[in-house]
Design a protein around this motif. Structure first.
Motif, PDB file in Angstrom:
ATOM      1  N   LEU A  75       0.829  -1.202   0.000  1.00 10.65           N
ATOM      2  CA  LEU A  75       0.000   0.000   0.000  1.00 10.65           C
ATOM      3  C   LEU A  75       0.864   1.252   0.000  1.00 10.65           C
ATOM      4  CD1 LEU A  75      -2.681  -1.020   2.664  1.00 10.65           C
ATOM      5  CD2 LEU A  75      -2.837  -1.211   0.172  1.00 10.65           C
ATOM      6  N   ALA A  76       0.372   2.257  -0.713  1.00  5.86           N
ATOM      7  CA  ALA A  76       1.053   3.550  -0.719  1.00  5.86           C
ATOM      8  C   ALA A  76       0.607   4.391   0.471  1.00  5.86           C
ATOM      9  CB  ALA A  76       0.762   4.292  -2.028  1.00  5.86           C
ATOM     10  N   SER A  77      -0.564   4.096   1.022  1.00  6.53           N
ATOM     11  CA  SER A  77      -1.095   4.860   2.149  1.00  6.53           C
ATOM     12  C   SER A  77      -0.558   4.296   3.466  1.00  6.53           C
ATOM     13  CB  SER A  77      -2.615   4.799   2.148  1.00  6.53           C
ATOM     14  OG  SER A  77      -3.049   3.493   2.496  1.00  6.53           O
ATOM     15  N   ARG A  78      -0.908   4.944   4.565  1.00  8.29           N
ATOM     16  CA  ARG A  78      -0.484   4.489   5.887  1.00  8.29           C
ATOM     17  C   ARG A  78      -1.406   3.407   6.447  1.00  8.29           C
ATOM     18  NH1 ARG A  78       1.312  10.036   9.132  1.00  8.29           N
ATOM     19  NH2 ARG A  78       3.023  10.620   7.716  1.00  8.29           N
ATOM     20  N   ALA A  79      -2.461   3.112   5.750  1.00 11.99           N
ATOM     21  CA  ALA A  79      -3.389   2.074   6.224  1.00 11.99           C
ATOM     22  C   ALA A  79      -2.674   0.727   6.282  1.00 11.99           C
ATOM     23  CB  ALA A  79      -4.591   1.982   5.287  1.00 11.99           C
ATOM     24  N   GLN A  80      -3.094  -0.086   7.234  1.00 13.95           N
ATOM     25  CA  GLN A  80      -2.537  -1.431   7.396  1.00 13.95           C
ATOM     26  C   GLN A  80      -3.596  -2.460   7.025  1.00 13.95           C
ATOM     27  OE1 GLN A  80       0.734  -2.107   8.357  1.00 13.95           O
ATOM     28  NE2 GLN A  80       0.943   0.120   8.088  1.00 13.95           N
ATOM     29  N   LEU A 136     -11.666   0.303   4.910  1.00  9.67           N
ATOM     30  CA  LEU A 136     -12.021   0.010   3.524  1.00  9.67           C
ATOM     31  C   LEU A 136     -12.083  -1.506   3.368  1.00  9.67           C
ATOM     32  CD1 LEU A 136     -12.499   0.649   0.533  1.00  9.67           C
ATOM     33  CD2 LEU A 136     -10.010   0.682   0.240  1.00  9.67           C
ATOM     34  N   GLU A 137     -13.182  -1.985   2.824  1.00  5.04           N
ATOM     35  CA  GLU A 137     -13.366  -3.426   2.647  1.00  5.04           C
ATOM     36  C   GLU A 137     -13.734  -3.719   1.200  1.00  5.04           C
ATOM     37  OE1 GLU A 137     -16.006  -7.160   4.482  1.00  5.04           O
ATOM     38  OE2 GLU A 137     -16.381  -5.096   5.134  1.00  5.04           O
ATOM     39  N   ALA A 160     -18.919   0.427  -6.074  1.00  2.00           N
ATOM     40  CA  ALA A 160     -17.982   0.984  -7.053  1.00  2.00           C
ATOM     41  C   ALA A 160     -17.002   1.945  -6.393  1.00  2.00           C
ATOM     42  CB  ALA A 160     -18.758   1.677  -8.172  1.00  2.00           C
ATOM     43  N   ARG A 161     -17.481   2.754  -5.453  1.00  2.00           N
ATOM     44  CA  ARG A 161     -16.589   3.685  -4.753  1.00  2.00           C
ATOM     45  C   ARG A 161     -15.512   2.928  -3.966  1.00  2.00           C
ATOM     46  NH1 ARG A 161     -21.472   6.645  -3.985  1.00  2.00           N
ATOM     47  NH2 ARG A 161     -21.788   5.692  -1.926  1.00  2.00           N
ATOM     48  N   THR A 183      -6.571   3.548  -5.390  1.00  2.00           N
ATOM     49  CA  THR A 183      -5.772   4.704  -4.976  1.00  2.00           C
ATOM     50  C   THR A 183      -4.824   4.382  -3.835  1.00  2.00           C
ATOM     51  OG1 THR A 183      -7.379   5.515  -3.338  1.00  2.00           O
ATOM     52  CG2 THR A 183      -7.708   6.180  -5.638  1.00  2.00           C
ATOM     53  N   LYS A 184      -5.067   3.283  -3.124  1.00  2.00           N
ATOM     54  CA  LYS A 184      -4.238   2.938  -1.963  1.00  2.00           C
ATOM     55  C   LYS A 184      -3.035   2.080  -2.326  1.00  2.00           C
ATOM     56  CE  LYS A 184      -7.398   3.428   1.886  1.00  2.00           C
ATOM     57  NZ  LYS A 184      -7.669   2.910   3.239  1.00  2.00           N
ATOM     58  N   LEU A 185      -2.998   1.579  -3.543  1.00  2.00           N
ATOM     59  CA  LEU A 185      -1.952   0.629  -3.913  1.00  2.00           C
ATOM     60  C   LEU A 185      -0.642   1.332  -4.241  1.00  2.00           C
ATOM     61  CD1 LEU A 185      -3.994  -1.737  -6.263  1.00  2.00           C
ATOM     62  CD2 LEU A 185      -3.483  -2.073  -3.837  1.00  2.00           C
ATOM     63  N   ASP A 186       0.434   0.705  -3.829  1.00  5.64           N
ATOM     64  CA  ASP A 186       1.755   1.144  -4.250  1.00  5.64           C
ATOM     65  C   ASP A 186       2.030   0.510  -5.602  1.00  5.64           C
ATOM     66  OD1 ASP A 186       4.435   1.617  -4.700  1.00  5.64           O
ATOM     67  OD2 ASP A 186       5.054   1.210  -2.638  1.00  5.64           O
ATOM     68  N   ARG A 187       1.891   1.288  -6.661  1.00  3.79           N
ATOM     69  CA  ARG A 187       1.975   0.751  -8.022  1.00  3.79           C
ATOM     70  C   ARG A 187       3.379   0.247  -8.365  1.00  3.79           C
ATOM     71  NH1 ARG A 187      -2.263   2.284 -11.322  1.00  3.79           N
ATOM     72  NH2 ARG A 187      -4.170   2.174 -10.089  1.00  3.79           N
ATOM     73  N   ARG A 188       4.370   0.612  -7.574  1.00  2.00           N
ATOM     74  CA  ARG A 188       5.715   0.090  -7.831  1.00  2.00           C
ATOM     75  C   ARG A 188       5.823  -1.379  -7.419  1.00  2.00           C
ATOM     76  NH1 ARG A 188       8.805   4.311  -4.203  1.00  2.00           N
ATOM     77  NH2 ARG A 188       7.049   3.611  -2.910  1.00  2.00           N
ATOM     78  N   LYS A 189       4.955  -1.816  -6.496  1.00  3.70           N
ATOM     79  CA  LYS A 189       5.061  -3.167  -5.957  1.00  3.70           C
ATOM     80  C   LYS A 189       3.817  -4.016  -6.191  1.00  3.70           C
ATOM     81  CE  LYS A 189       8.208  -1.663  -2.271  1.00  3.70           C
ATOM     82  NZ  LYS A 189       8.427  -1.593  -0.803  1.00  3.70           N
TER      83      LYS A 189
END
Length: 438
Positions: A290-295, A360-361, A390-391, A398-404
Motif C-alpha cells: 500500500l502507498a497509504s499508511r493504512a494497514q 475500507l473493505e 464501485a466507490r 488509490t491505496k496501492l503502491d503501483r511500484r510493488k
C-alpha cells in the motif's frame, strides 16, 4: 471384492459413467490431471458429486466402504483392490487408508499416467499422506454445484475473460432477488438440485446432523460432542462471511443461558475437524503493498461449504431472508464465494478478501498465479448499493503502491438481482450472478 462395474461407453475413455451425469467445471481439470499424473485425488464435502465425477472418468471402480475396510483389517492384501482396468476409481479411499501406500507403489511400478482416481470427503491425518504423494498424486478440489453448473446461470460473463480484461456485457437475465435467494436455500447439492427448497433444507439439516454425530469424530479419531459441534455450526452460520475470531465463536456458543460456551481451544479443534471434512472454509486476507499508511488486516473470513448449510442451521427460508436483508447480503456473499471458488480454480486463481485499518473493505480478490487480479464487491442490488460498491473498488486502486502491486485488470460488482451485465462510465463492471461463469 473389487466390485468392478459393468462397461458403459461415455465417449471419454471411462466406462462406469452414471446415466444423467451433469457436466462439472472440474471436468476439464480432471482430463488434464489424468494426462499429467499417475493418480488424481478428488476432495470435497460429502454429496457434492465427487463419486459421479470420478465414475465419469473411470474404467473400473472399487467402493471402499466399511465392508472393504473390515476385510483389509482382517488381513486382505491391499494391493488386491488395485487390479481394475485403469483409470481405477477408489471411492472414499480414506475409509481404507491402508490402500494409499500400495497405490503409490503401483504408480511407481507401472510408470503410466491416469492409473487411479481417488475420491475423499475427508482429509485424513497428514501422517498417512505426508510426502508419499509427491510426483504421483494431483489433488483437485470439488465443491457443491455453482449456479452455472446447475443451469441457473447462463455463463455469459466469464471470469476467465474478465481476467483478460474483456468487456462485461450480457442481456437482461430476468431473474429476481427472490429467485437467487431460493437457489441459496436449495443449495448446490446435485441430488437436491430440482427439489423444493423446504425439502432441500431438511436434507441439508440432516446432512449437518450426520456430520456432527459421526464424521467430525471419525476424521481424526478424536471424540467430539455432537451437541457442541452443532452449536458451533450454528454460530458459524450466524457469523458467515465475516472476519469472526475463535474467541467470538466461543462466546457465541453460550448465547443461550442454559449452555456453557465452548473454550477457544475447543473451537479451534472443532473447526480444524470441520475444515478436514470440507464443511468449513476460510478465505484468507489479501496483503498488497500500500502507498497509504493504512494497514491491511490479516483475519480470514469464514464460510460454510454451501449457503444452504447456513439457512438449514438457522431454519431460514426466502421469506425470512427478505425480512432480514442484512443477513441475506452475507448469505448471498457466501453463494458468490462458492461459485467464484469453482470458477477461479479452473482459471488457476485463488480467492482472498481485503480490509484495512481505514475500514475500507473489498469482498473478494481473485488473483491469478501470474499476478493478474480482479477485485469484486458482492451486493444484493440497487443503484445506491452498486454506487457504494464501485466507490470502494475505486478507492482500493488509490491505496496501492503501483511500484510493488500491479493495477487490477478489472473491478466488478456482482449482484443478486437480475438485469443486464454492463460497464459503468467509471470503468467498474456490474453483473448479476446469474450471468457469471468460468
Amino acid at each position: 471384492m473389487s466390485a468392478i462395474l459393468g462397461s458403459v461407453d461415455n465417449g471419454s475413455g471411462g466406462c462406469v459413467s452414471p446415466e444423467g451425469y451433469l457436466p462439472r467445471v472440474v471436468d476439464d481439470e480432471m482430463s488434464r490431471a489424468l494426462r499429467t499424473m499417475p493418480a488424481v485425488l478428488v476432495e470435497g464435502p460429502r454429496a457434492c458429486g465427487k463419486t459421479w465425477t470420478g465414475r465419469r472418468f473411470a474404467s473400473s471402480a472399487v467402493f471402499l466402504d466399511d465392508r472393504v475396510r473390515a476385510a483389509l483389517s482382517a488381513g486382505m492384501d491391499p494391493a488386491s483392490v488395485l487390479n481394475g482396468t485403469p483409470p481405477l476409481l477408489l471411492d472414499e479411499w480414506q475409509l481404507a487408508p491402508g490402500v494409499w501406500n500400495p497405490m503409490r507403489r503401483a504408480c511407481d511400478a507401472r510408470g503410466l499416467k491416469g492409473q487411479f482416481i481417488l475420491t475423499g470427503s475427508a482429509d485424513p491425518p497428514d501422517d498417512i499422506t505426508r510426502h508419499s504423494g509427491a510426483g504421483r498424486v494431483m489433488r483437485i478440489r470439488m465443491r457443491p454445484m455453482s449456479l452455472y453448473e446447475s443451469g441457473e446461470s447462463d455463463g455469459g460473463v466469464s471470469l476467465g475473460a474478465l481476467l483478460e480484461g474483456g468487456e462485461c456485457a450480457a442481456a437482461d437475465c430476468g431473474s429476481a432477488l427472490g429467485d437467487v435467494l431460493e437457489s441459496a436455500c436449495r443449495g448446490g447439492w446435485p441430488q437436491w438440485r430440482d427439489a423444493d427448497p423446504g425439502i432441500a433444507g431438511d436434507a441439508a439439516r440432516s446432512y449437518l446432523d450426520e456430520i456432527s454425530r459421526t464424521d467430525v469424530s471419525r476424521v481424526d479419531g478424536i471424540g467430539r460432542d455432537p451437541v457442541r459441534v452443532g452449536r458451533l455450526l450454528l454460530s458459524v452460520a450466524r457469523n458467515v462471511a465475516t472476519e469472526v475470531r475463535h474467541t467470538t465463536l466461543a462466546a457465541d456458543t453460550a448465547a443461550e443461558a442454559q449452555h456453557a460456551g465452548l473454550e477457544r481451544r475447543t473451537v479451534a479443534s472443532y473447526l480444524a475437524a470441520l475444515t478436514r471434512l470440507f464443511v468449513v472454509e476460510e478465505v484468507p486476507a489479501w496483503r498488497p503493498h500500500l502507498a497509504s499508511r493504512a494497514q491491511a488486516r490479516r483475519t480470514p473470513k469464514l464460510y460454510l461449504a454451501d449457503p444452504s448449510l447456513s439457512t438449514a442451521m438457522l431454519g431460514a427460508d426466502v421469506d425470512a431472508l427478505m425480512r432480514d436483508l442484512k443477513f441475506a447480503g452475507r448469505l448471498f456473499e457466501s453463494m458468490a464465494v462458492r461459485d467464484l471458488q469453482v470458477y477461479a480454480q479452473l482459471n488457476r486463481c485463488s480467492l482472498s478478501h481485503y480490509r484495512d485499518s481505514g475500514n475500507l473493505e473489498v469482498d473478494l480478490i481473485v488473483e491469478h498465479r501470474d499476478g493478474r487480479w480482479v477485485a469484486i464487491e458482492v451486493k444484493l442490488g440497487g443503484a445506491d448499493s452498486i454506487d457504494e460498491a464501485a466507490r470502494s473498488l475505486l478507492r482500493l486502486q488509490t491505496k496501492l503502491d503501483r511500484r510493488k502491486t500491479r493495477a487490477p485488470v478489472k473491478l466488478v460488482v456482482v449482484t443478486a438481482s437480475g438485469g443486464y451485465a454492463y460497464e459503468r462510465p467509471d470503468g467498474v463492471a456490474v453483473t448479476p450472478i446469474t450471468h457469471l461463469g468460468p
